[in-house]
Design a protein around this motif. Structure first.
Motif, PDB file in Angstrom:
ATOM      1  N   VAL A   4      -1.907  -6.240  17.128  1.00  0.00           N
ATOM      2  CA  VAL A   4      -1.669  -5.513  15.876  1.00  0.00           C
ATOM      3  C   VAL A   4      -0.967  -4.203  16.190  1.00  0.00           C
ATOM      4  O   VAL A   4      -0.031  -3.798  15.516  1.00  0.00           O
ATOM      5  CB  VAL A   4      -2.989  -5.261  15.137  1.00  0.00           C
ATOM      6  CG1 VAL A   4      -2.754  -4.388  13.918  1.00  0.00           C
ATOM      7  CG2 VAL A   4      -3.628  -6.579  14.727  1.00  0.00           C
ATOM      8  N   LEU A   8       2.448  -2.739  14.712  1.00  0.00           N
ATOM      9  CA  LEU A   8       2.508  -1.428  14.077  1.00  0.00           C
ATOM     10  C   LEU A   8       3.532  -0.557  14.774  1.00  0.00           C
ATOM     11  O   LEU A   8       4.209   0.243  14.137  1.00  0.00           O
ATOM     12  CB  LEU A   8       1.126  -0.763  14.129  1.00  0.00           C
ATOM     13  CG  LEU A   8       0.082  -1.396  13.225  1.00  0.00           C
ATOM     14  CD1 LEU A   8      -1.256  -0.711  13.424  1.00  0.00           C
ATOM     15  CD2 LEU A   8       0.502  -1.332  11.782  1.00  0.00           C
ATOM     16  N   ARG A 148      -3.447   3.951  12.461  1.00  0.00           N
ATOM     17  CA  ARG A 148      -2.739   3.447  11.288  1.00  0.00           C
ATOM     18  C   ARG A 148      -1.637   4.433  10.933  1.00  0.00           C
ATOM     19  O   ARG A 148      -1.825   5.644  10.971  1.00  0.00           O
ATOM     20  CB  ARG A 148      -3.729   3.286  10.136  1.00  0.00           C
ATOM     21  CG  ARG A 148      -3.095   2.903   8.840  1.00  0.00           C
ATOM     22  CD  ARG A 148      -4.108   2.471   7.785  1.00  0.00           C
ATOM     23  NE  ARG A 148      -5.442   3.024   7.928  1.00  0.00           N
ATOM     24  CZ  ARG A 148      -5.795   4.246   7.541  1.00  0.00           C
ATOM     25  NH1 ARG A 148      -4.922   5.031   6.988  1.00  0.00           N
ATOM     26  NH2 ARG A 148      -7.025   4.663   7.709  1.00  0.00           N
ATOM     27  N   HIS A 150      -0.010   4.784   8.048  1.00  0.00           N
ATOM     28  CA  HIS A 150       0.220   5.016   6.611  1.00  0.00           C
ATOM     29  C   HIS A 150      -1.119   5.174   5.896  1.00  0.00           C
ATOM     30  O   HIS A 150      -2.186   4.922   6.488  1.00  0.00           O
ATOM     31  CB  HIS A 150       0.987   3.842   6.013  1.00  0.00           C
ATOM     32  CG  HIS A 150       0.220   2.560   6.091  1.00  0.00           C
ATOM     33  ND1 HIS A 150      -0.690   2.181   5.140  1.00  0.00           N
ATOM     34  CD2 HIS A 150       0.185   1.593   7.044  1.00  0.00           C
ATOM     35  CE1 HIS A 150      -1.233   1.040   5.480  1.00  0.00           C
ATOM     36  NE2 HIS A 150      -0.723   0.655   6.641  1.00  0.00           N
ATOM     37  N   ARG A 155      -0.422  -1.518   0.753  1.00  0.00           N
ATOM     38  CA  ARG A 155       0.178  -2.162   1.923  1.00  0.00           C
ATOM     39  C   ARG A 155      -0.871  -2.975   2.683  1.00  0.00           C
ATOM     40  O   ARG A 155      -0.601  -4.100   3.112  1.00  0.00           O
ATOM     41  CB  ARG A 155       0.788  -1.076   2.820  1.00  0.00           C
ATOM     42  CG  ARG A 155       1.575  -1.608   3.973  1.00  0.00           C
ATOM     43  CD  ARG A 155       2.485  -0.523   4.502  1.00  0.00           C
ATOM     44  NE  ARG A 155       2.814  -0.732   5.879  1.00  0.00           N
ATOM     45  CZ  ARG A 155       3.510   0.104   6.629  1.00  0.00           C
ATOM     46  NH1 ARG A 155       3.950   1.225   6.091  1.00  0.00           N
ATOM     47  NH2 ARG A 155       3.780  -0.157   7.881  1.00  0.00           N
ATOM     48  N   CYS A 156      -2.060  -2.409   2.838  1.00  0.00           N
ATOM     49  CA  CYS A 156      -3.131  -3.148   3.506  1.00  0.00           C
ATOM     50  C   CYS A 156      -3.504  -4.402   2.695  1.00  0.00           C
ATOM     51  O   CYS A 156      -3.801  -5.446   3.276  1.00  0.00           O
ATOM     52  CB  CYS A 156      -4.351  -2.268   3.691  1.00  0.00           C
ATOM     53  SG  CYS A 156      -4.119  -0.953   4.901  1.00  0.00           S
ATOM     54  N   CYS A 159      -1.342  -7.162   3.593  1.00  0.00           N
ATOM     55  CA  CYS A 159      -1.149  -7.373   5.029  1.00  0.00           C
ATOM     56  C   CYS A 159      -1.853  -8.636   5.522  1.00  0.00           C
ATOM     57  O   CYS A 159      -3.017  -8.887   5.191  1.00  0.00           O
ATOM     58  CB  CYS A 159      -1.675  -6.155   5.781  1.00  0.00           C
ATOM     59  SG  CYS A 159      -1.567  -6.345   7.565  1.00  0.00           S
ATOM     60  N   TYR A 161      -2.944  -9.153   8.438  1.00  0.00           N
ATOM     61  CA  TYR A 161      -3.920  -8.867   9.490  1.00  0.00           C
ATOM     62  C   TYR A 161      -5.169  -8.200   8.940  1.00  0.00           C
ATOM     63  O   TYR A 161      -6.027  -7.755   9.684  1.00  0.00           O
ATOM     64  CB  TYR A 161      -3.286  -7.946  10.547  1.00  0.00           C
ATOM     65  CG  TYR A 161      -1.987  -8.469  11.047  1.00  0.00           C
ATOM     66  CD1 TYR A 161      -1.944  -9.524  11.950  1.00  0.00           C
ATOM     67  CD2 TYR A 161      -0.789  -7.960  10.566  1.00  0.00           C
ATOM     68  CE1 TYR A 161      -0.745 -10.036  12.376  1.00  0.00           C
ATOM     69  CE2 TYR A 161       0.417  -8.473  10.999  1.00  0.00           C
ATOM     70  CZ  TYR A 161       0.439  -9.506  11.902  1.00  0.00           C
ATOM     71  OH  TYR A 161       1.615 -10.026  12.315  1.00  0.00           O
ATOM     72  N   ARG A 162      -5.247  -8.111   7.626  1.00  0.00           N
ATOM     73  CA  ARG A 162      -6.313  -7.336   6.978  1.00  0.00           C
ATOM     74  C   ARG A 162      -7.704  -7.793   7.427  1.00  0.00           C
ATOM     75  O   ARG A 162      -8.583  -6.986   7.690  1.00  0.00           O
ATOM     76  CB  ARG A 162      -6.175  -7.459   5.465  1.00  0.00           C
ATOM     77  CG  ARG A 162      -7.074  -6.539   4.665  1.00  0.00           C
ATOM     78  CD  ARG A 162      -6.507  -6.372   3.277  1.00  0.00           C
ATOM     79  NE  ARG A 162      -6.272  -7.649   2.639  1.00  0.00           N
ATOM     80  CZ  ARG A 162      -7.165  -8.295   1.910  1.00  0.00           C
ATOM     81  NH1 ARG A 162      -8.355  -7.774   1.734  1.00  0.00           N
ATOM     82  NH2 ARG A 162      -6.867  -9.436   1.355  1.00  0.00           N
ATOM     83  N   CYS A 165      -8.405  -6.367  10.870  1.00  0.00           N
ATOM     84  CA  CYS A 165      -8.017  -4.979  11.152  1.00  0.00           C
ATOM     85  C   CYS A 165      -9.162  -4.019  10.821  1.00  0.00           C
ATOM     86  O   CYS A 165      -9.668  -4.015   9.696  1.00  0.00           O
ATOM     87  CB  CYS A 165      -6.767  -4.618  10.353  1.00  0.00           C
ATOM     88  SG  CYS A 165      -6.299  -2.894  10.588  1.00  0.00           S
ATOM     89  N   GLN A 167      -8.858  -0.874  10.627  1.00  0.00           N
ATOM     90  CA  GLN A 167      -8.338   0.345   9.998  1.00  0.00           C
ATOM     91  C   GLN A 167      -7.858   0.096   8.577  1.00  0.00           C
ATOM     92  O   GLN A 167      -7.203   0.940   7.968  1.00  0.00           O
ATOM     93  CB  GLN A 167      -7.166   0.886  10.815  1.00  0.00           C
ATOM     94  CG  GLN A 167      -7.568   1.316  12.198  1.00  0.00           C
ATOM     95  CD  GLN A 167      -6.420   2.023  12.900  1.00  0.00           C
ATOM     96  OE1 GLN A 167      -5.775   2.889  12.333  1.00  0.00           O
ATOM     97  NE2 GLN A 167      -6.154   1.636  14.131  1.00  0.00           N
ATOM     98  N   ARG A 168      -8.170  -1.069   8.040  1.00  0.00           N
ATOM     99  CA  ARG A 168      -7.653  -1.407   6.721  1.00  0.00           C
ATOM    100  C   ARG A 168      -8.217  -0.453   5.649  1.00  0.00           C
ATOM    101  O   ARG A 168      -9.337   0.041   5.768  1.00  0.00           O
ATOM    102  CB  ARG A 168      -7.986  -2.853   6.356  1.00  0.00           C
ATOM    103  CG  ARG A 168      -9.476  -3.133   6.260  1.00  0.00           C
ATOM    104  CD  ARG A 168      -9.699  -4.610   5.969  1.00  0.00           C
ATOM    105  NE  ARG A 168     -11.106  -4.928   5.904  1.00  0.00           N
ATOM    106  CZ  ARG A 168     -11.863  -5.249   6.967  1.00  0.00           C
ATOM    107  NH1 ARG A 168     -11.311  -5.287   8.170  1.00  0.00           N
ATOM    108  NH2 ARG A 168     -13.134  -5.515   6.830  1.00  0.00           N
TER     109      ARG A 168
HETATM  110  S1  SF4 Z   1      -4.660  -3.926   7.259  1.00  0.00           S
HETATM  111 FE1  SF4 Z   1      -4.452  -2.826   9.198  1.00  0.00          FE
HETATM  112  S2  SF4 Z   1      -2.584  -3.627  10.141  1.00  0.00           S
HETATM  113 FE2  SF4 Z   1      -2.556  -4.209   7.960  1.00  0.00          FE
HETATM  114  S3  SF4 Z   1      -1.391  -2.602   6.928  1.00  0.00           S
HETATM  115 FE3  SF4 Z   1      -3.571  -2.031   6.798  1.00  0.00          FE
HETATM  116  S4  SF4 Z   1      -3.951  -0.740   8.590  1.00  0.00           S
HETATM  117 FE4  SF4 Z   1      -1.998  -1.796   8.945  1.00  0.00          FE
END
Ligand code: SF4
Length: 170
Positions: A4, A8, A148, A150, A155-156, A159, A161-162, A165, A167-168
């Motif tokens: 990830v 990023l 992260r 942003h 956006r999360c 995503c 990879y949510r 992740c 950091q979502r």
């Molecule tokens: S879920 Fe994680 S990898 Fe996806 S946009 Fe949010 S912080 Fe970035």
């Protein structure tokens, strides 16, 4: 989380290089303007993963063309003369993933901006430049966790990879 971070980092590079539209890196193709029939584009359900490079990513679309699989990256922004360098690297990364996943090397990837569409040739030089970048990224990742980049919950929410992740935002 390592992969990830790689992805990023590509997006971080996109922001960093966004200020420049010049082709500063020798060997980067500038992209050919093409007409693209978007009706043939099929969305991808899951990200592609290459265990050799540790890279993962999800092109916006894949299009089959004459027994080839071409990745497509869609940008909502406009562009003037040529694609941004970071976007070229992003498409190159998708070409690498398509090659490793499907066993077919795409001759090019497609960068679709709001006002123009480019074919970016996936040359051996571009692949070598990408692998060099990935190597730099690996070394950066060993040194620190990349936070992260942003604060966009939207956006999360979109995503792929949510679910994995930590950091979502959504
Ligand atoms: S879920 Fe994680 S990898 Fe996806 S946009 Fe949010 S912080 Fe970035």
């Amino acid at each position: 989380m390592l992969f990830v971070a790689f992805l990023l980092f590509i997006f971080a590079l996109a922001l960093f290089w966004q200020a420049s539209r010049q082709q500063k890196n020798a060997g980067l193709p500038s992209g050919r303007v093409i007409y693209a029939d978007t009706r043939a584009w099929g969305p991808l359900e899951q990200p592609l993963y290459d265990p050799v490079s540790g890279l993962t990513g999800k092109p916006d679309y894949l299009v089959e063309e004459k027994d080839q699989i071409i990745p497509v990256e869609v940008k909502s922004s406009q562009v003037s003369a040529a694609p941004y360098d970071a976007h070229i690297y992003q498409v190159a990364a998708y070409c690498l993933l398509v090659h490793r996943h499907y066993g077919k090397r795409p001759p090019f990837g497609i960068l679709h901006y709001a006002n123009r569409t480019f074919a970016v040739d996936y040359t051996p030089q571009l692949e070598a430049a990408l692998l060099e970048k990935l190597d730099e990224m690996r070394q950066t990742d060993r040194r620190k966790d990349i936070p992260r980049s942003h604060d966009s919950a939207a956006r999360c929410a979109r995503c792929g990879y949510r679910s994995s992740c930590d950091q979502r935002l959504f």
